[in-house]
Scaffold this active site. Structure first.
Site, mmCIF file in Angstrom:
data_model
loop_
_atom_site.group_PDB
_atom_site.id
_atom_site.type_symbol
_atom_site.label_atom_id
_atom_site.label_comp_id
_atom_site.label_asym_id
_atom_site.label_seq_id
_atom_site.Cartn_x
_atom_site.Cartn_y
_atom_site.Cartn_z
ATOM 1 N N SER A 147 -22.716 8.422 -29.133
ATOM 2 C CA SER A 147 -22.320 8.438 -27.732
ATOM 3 C C SER A 147 -20.891 8.947 -27.641
ATOM 4 C CB SER A 147 -22.389 7.015 -27.153
ATOM 5 O OG SER A 147 -21.799 6.951 -25.871
ATOM 6 N N LYS A 201 -21.013 2.216 -31.529
ATOM 7 C CA LYS A 201 -21.051 3.673 -31.632
ATOM 8 C C LYS A 201 -19.878 4.220 -32.445
ATOM 9 C CE LYS A 201 -24.888 4.177 -29.349
ATOM 10 N NZ LYS A 201 -26.128 4.576 -30.046
ATOM 11 N N TYR A 210 -20.787 -1.852 -26.999
ATOM 12 C CA TYR A 210 -21.363 -0.519 -27.164
ATOM 13 C C TYR A 210 -20.407 0.386 -27.932
ATOM 14 C CZ TYR A 210 -24.295 3.473 -25.878
ATOM 15 O OH TYR A 210 -25.140 4.568 -25.907
#
Length: 255
Positions: free
Chosen positions: A147, A164, A160
């Protein structure tokens, strides 16, 4: 003059590809892209009906596809499933999740869910696929769906981003370990992609505006924006690319 050089092929004929989280959205689109480039694609996810339907749609369009029902959070079960089929030359490590919350509201269960799927499961899927490639003497390409949030931070994205950013470091180290075996490891790092799952979030106009001010090309991403990227990284055209990230973010991280 010397003969003109020939562009390495983007075709994936006779290669076997595994796509996790392939039942819908990005995973299904990228499975279709690999099949359209000639690969035999195995769609993997927990939802048997979705991946069977996806594989059937790919076959109806002239591609080669089958389905493998598995839960990548089950490390031992996933390894057994991968050992039980012919080795793959391409892996798209796509299964993932997100629980957007302020860092002060994150629970231990949230942490385990996001880091467990996005990082731990991705590691052990890649390990299992790589072992089979090495045993079979195959060159290959491992692609992790990262991402833009693996390159920057974002509000309510502590888990998150942690997963990532971790994926980026994991992929670089994996590239070094696997290079002697002719196996490449890279990430694709998309911006916000509109899918049936994410579309409801974009109905919040303030949230949508905040995103579009950062995507310099002025639009949300689509699954089609990632299909060429995954075929490229899987193919001989990316033969010297390993340990890096292909950022597909409309300019978000350029500023």
């Amino acid at each position: 003059m010397d003969a003109l050089p020939t562009t390495p092929s983007f075709r994936l004929d006779a290669r076997r590809a595994l796509v996790t989280g392939a039942g819908r959205g990005i995973g299904l689109a990228c499975a279709a892209a690999l099949a359209q480039a000639g690969a035999h694609v195995t769609l993997a996810a927990r939802g048997h009906g979705e991946i069977e339907a996806g594989a059937a749609a790919i076959r109806a369009a002239g591609g080669q596809a089958d389905a493998l029902t598995l839960d990548v959070n089950d490390v031992a079960g996933t390894a057994r499933a991968i050992e039980g089929v012919a080795p793959f030359e391409i892996l798209l490590n796509n299964a993932g999740t997100n629980r957007p919350k302020s860092v002060i509201d994150v629970s231990e269960e949230d942490y385990d869910a996001v880091l467990g799927l996005n990082l731990k499961a991705a590691f052990f899927v890649a390990q299992a696929v790589s072992r089979r490639m090495i045993d079979a003497g195959l060159n290959g390409s491992i692609i992790h769906m990262g991402s833009q949030m693996g390159h920057v931070g974002g509000p309510q994205r502590s888990l998150y981003c942690a997963s990532k950013w971790g994926l980026e470091g994991m992929s670089k180290a994996m590239a070094l370990d696997l290079a002697p075996h002719g196996i490449r490891s890279n990430t694709i790092a998309p911006t916000f992609i509109e899918t049936p799952m994410t579309k409801p979030f974009f109905e919040d106009k303030a949230f949508l505006v905040s995103i579009l001010t950062k995507i310099k090309l002025g639009r949300l991403g689509t699954v089609q924006d990632l299909m060429g990227a995954v075929v490229f990284l899987a193919s001989d055209a990316a033969g010297l690319m390993t340990g890096t990230s292909l950022i597909v973010d409309g300019g978000w991280t350029a500023e």
